[in-house]
Scaffold this active site. Sequence first.
Site, PDB file in Angstrom:
ATOM      1  N   GLU A 104       0.794  -1.202   0.095  1.00 35.00           N
ATOM      2  CA  GLU A 104       0.218  -0.078  -0.065  1.00 35.00           C
ATOM      3  C   GLU A 104       0.751   1.224  -0.075  1.00 35.00           C
ATOM      4  O   GLU A 104       1.536   1.554   1.029  1.00 35.00           O
ATOM      5  CB  GLU A 104      -0.976  -0.103   1.045  1.00 35.00           C
ATOM      6  CG  GLU A 104      -1.637  -1.129   1.290  1.00 35.00           C
ATOM      7  CD  GLU A 104      -3.271  -1.285   0.510  1.00 35.00           C
ATOM      8  OE1 GLU A 104      -3.357  -0.021  -0.148  1.00 35.00           O
ATOM      9  OE2 GLU A 104      -3.680  -2.072   0.043  1.00 35.00           O
ATOM     10  N   CYS A 122      -1.969   9.684   2.607  1.00 37.65           N
ATOM     11  CA  CYS A 122      -1.600   9.013   1.286  1.00 37.65           C
ATOM     12  C   CYS A 122      -2.644   9.103  -0.010  1.00 37.65           C
ATOM     13  O   CYS A 122      -1.956   9.406  -1.211  1.00 37.65           O
ATOM     14  CB  CYS A 122      -1.401   7.653   1.342  1.00 37.65           C
ATOM     15  SG  CYS A 122      -2.953   6.576   2.009  1.00 37.65           S
TER      16      CYS A 122
HETATM   17  P1  NAD Z   1       8.071   4.500   5.099  1.00 34.86           P
HETATM   18  O1  NAD Z   1       8.252   3.720   3.696  1.00 34.86           O
HETATM   19  O2  NAD Z   1       9.478   5.520   5.402  1.00 34.86           O
HETATM   20  O3  NAD Z   1       8.069   3.742   6.283  1.00 34.86           O
HETATM   21  C1  NAD Z   1       7.205   2.717   6.449  1.00 34.86           C
HETATM   22  C2  NAD Z   1       7.587   1.370   7.425  1.00 34.86           C
HETATM   23  O4  NAD Z   1       8.836   1.043   6.684  1.00 34.86           O
HETATM   24  C3  NAD Z   1       8.089   2.077   8.621  1.00 34.86           C
HETATM   25  O5  NAD Z   1       7.596   1.032   9.644  1.00 34.86           O
HETATM   26  C4  NAD Z   1       9.405   2.277   8.834  1.00 34.86           C
HETATM   27  O6  NAD Z   1      10.258   1.797   9.759  1.00 34.86           O
HETATM   28  C5  NAD Z   1       9.948   1.071   7.736  1.00 34.86           C
HETATM   29  N1  NAD Z   1      11.298   1.578   6.849  1.00 34.86           N
HETATM   30  C6  NAD Z   1      11.602   2.696   6.669  1.00 34.86           C
HETATM   31  N2  NAD Z   1      12.749   2.941   5.979  1.00 34.86           N
HETATM   32  C7  NAD Z   1      12.966   1.633   5.709  1.00 34.86           C
HETATM   33  C8  NAD Z   1      14.290   0.796   5.027  1.00 34.86           C
HETATM   34  N3  NAD Z   1      15.237   1.424   4.322  1.00 34.86           N
HETATM   35  N4  NAD Z   1      14.201  -0.680   5.232  1.00 34.86           N
HETATM   36  C9  NAD Z   1      13.391  -0.914   5.692  1.00 34.86           C
HETATM   37  N5  NAD Z   1      12.298  -0.693   6.552  1.00 34.86           N
HETATM   38  C10 NAD Z   1      12.164   0.662   6.531  1.00 34.86           C
HETATM   39  O7  NAD Z   1       6.820   5.521   5.039  1.00 34.86           O
HETATM   40  P2  NAD Z   1       6.424   6.527   5.725  1.00 34.86           P
HETATM   41  O8  NAD Z   1       7.195   7.966   5.855  1.00 34.86           O
HETATM   42  O9  NAD Z   1       6.304   5.868   7.342  1.00 34.86           O
HETATM   43  O10 NAD Z   1       4.829   7.245   5.240  1.00 34.86           O
HETATM   44  C11 NAD Z   1       4.730   7.851   4.376  1.00 34.86           C
HETATM   45  C12 NAD Z   1       4.448   7.081   3.043  1.00 34.86           C
HETATM   46  O11 NAD Z   1       3.401   5.949   3.024  1.00 34.86           O
HETATM   47  C13 NAD Z   1       3.952   7.823   2.025  1.00 34.86           C
HETATM   48  O12 NAD Z   1       4.503   7.790   0.696  1.00 34.86           O
HETATM   49  C14 NAD Z   1       2.583   7.714   1.975  1.00 34.86           C
HETATM   50  O13 NAD Z   1       1.639   8.034   0.586  1.00 34.86           O
HETATM   51  C15 NAD Z   1       2.581   6.161   2.253  1.00 34.86           C
HETATM   52  N6  NAD Z   1       1.349   5.578   2.578  1.00 34.86           N
HETATM   53  C16 NAD Z   1       0.523   4.837   1.950  1.00 34.86           C
HETATM   54  C17 NAD Z   1      -0.784   4.487   2.384  1.00 34.86           C
HETATM   55  C18 NAD Z   1      -1.760   3.577   1.488  1.00 34.86           C
HETATM   56  O14 NAD Z   1      -2.522   2.910   2.122  1.00 34.86           O
HETATM   57  N7  NAD Z   1      -1.594   3.194   0.363  1.00 34.86           N
HETATM   58  C19 NAD Z   1      -1.074   4.963   3.635  1.00 34.86           C
HETATM   59  C20 NAD Z   1      -0.406   5.812   4.271  1.00 34.86           C
HETATM   60  C21 NAD Z   1       0.574   6.115   3.927  1.00 34.86           C
END
Ligand code: NAD
Length: 471
Positions: free
Chosen positions: A224, A258
């Site tokens: 997602e 998002c």
């Molecule tokens: P993110 O991808 O930075 O983090 C998400 C998860 O991944 C967190 O638990 C984090 O600890 C982990 N993570 C971060 N970097 C990592 C790495 N290098 N290796 C492994 N794990 C890692 O996202 P965010 O900043 O927390 O959220 C924002 C993003 O999420 C935006 O792009 C938004 O559009 C998206 N989002 C999508 C939805 C949806 O339903 N499609 C909903 C909410 C947010």
Amino acid sequence: MPKTANKSAHKATSAVNIPEQVAAHRAFFRSGQTRPLAFRLQSLHRLQESIRHRQRDILHALNKDFSKSSFEGYATEVGYVLEELSFTLKHLPEWVTPQTVPTPLVHQPATSVIYPEPYGVALILAPWNYPFQLVIAPLIGAIAAGNCALLKPSEFTPATTAILKEIVHQCFDPAHISVVEGAVPETQALLEERFDHIFFTGSTAVGRIVMEKAAKHLTPVVLELGGKSPCIVDRGVNLEMTARRIAWGKFVNAGQTCVAPDYVYVPQELKAELIAALCVQIQSFYGQNPKSSADYPRIISDSHFERLSRLMQSGRVVFGGNSDASCRYISPTLLDGVSWDDPVMQDEIFGPILPILGYDNLDEVFNEVASRPQPLALYFFSEDEGRQQRVLQELSFGGGCINDTLVHLANPHLPFGGVGPSGMGAYHGKYSFDTFSHHKSVMHRQMRLDLPVRYPPYGAVKQQVIRQIFK
Ligand code: NAD
């Protein structure tokens, strides 16, 4: 107080005991305890009771993490998951029932049945922007489908994570559902393990990492993700209502949604009028000074604050543009004079900055949008059915609304998910149950009759018969 499922103590998780924790989940799953419908319903009821009981604490934690108002906290997190729980509890008995489907004549006598079965141990990785909803909503699907689940909430919302942990510890045996706290190293350690399903919500960049890791074990993934979700305004719409619905969808959660409209396309000759209408709506929501509004959240972290501050330098600020680093406040901001070469148009904005672009005819908008990565959402404001149909037929996007923003994701009858770089797979309502289930197809045959035509030696007659059957 909800009853506790199991009083055994949870150990603090470190990268060292992650393999041990996954092994405990696997053993619990193999014991078969998660499969009976009664167990799933009891688990979901406990979760429901606990969330109801702790709702004030959850709302307080969301406010502590990034000043989320209690209305938005309830509408988009607590109330949202309670609704999803009620829906699931009501329909689960029907969803778990094996489905008998027709069997072609050639295979008769037989009965064909689809058996939904749990995958096993699911990993649920969540972001910070809806830190309660985006852990609990997939968890509901995982439990409903009969899985064990390991949850990894975001490291940026510690207060909400603390409540989440308490709720999970109170409701579930730790070998059934558990929480791992941590950031990148812990997530990387988790991704080294073999899971039976990975449900990831977050950025497209991290989604790629997750999928690469999952490939090693051929683990199915749901991603997602995000993207730049367009909002296109047609000629002939009520601009006041359009502006109200766009402003609400954009500035709820301070744009950290998002599916928030990322940018607006409006006919050139209506641009000034739409901007004026948006200003009126924003002021009616948050007053003259949104910083003092209890309903307007803050930016999650210093790095996101700095990133958004840089994006405000694109084009020309025609409304807002105020910020305060000390409390990570950025006011609702409208930008004019922006082009696709500007920094603000390169990636998902994910904050309270809304570029307004003008267009002369819809073809140019459709060409522009269709040439970009498929967005998670698309919003089209139009009263013209022909043009509505064009949007639906010509543009690919995860989901969206005609004449509104965001609300498509609040209907449990609609699957929610992205397409292409905005994600794969979907959930909500029955789609969550399906997402966390393998659909096992079985044909039940009987041993009375055995037509010889399929067995060698084939010969000319059998060749003719088979051509009559399969044509
Ligand atoms: P993110 O991808 O930075 O983090 C998400 C998860 O991944 C967190 O638990 C984090 O600890 C982990 N993570 C971060 N970097 C990592 C790495 N290098 N290796 C492994 N794990 C890692 O996202 P965010 O900043 O927390 O959220 C924002 C993003 O999420 C935006 O792009 C938004 O559009 C998206 N989002 C999508 C939805 C949806 O339903 N499609 C909903 C909410 C947010």
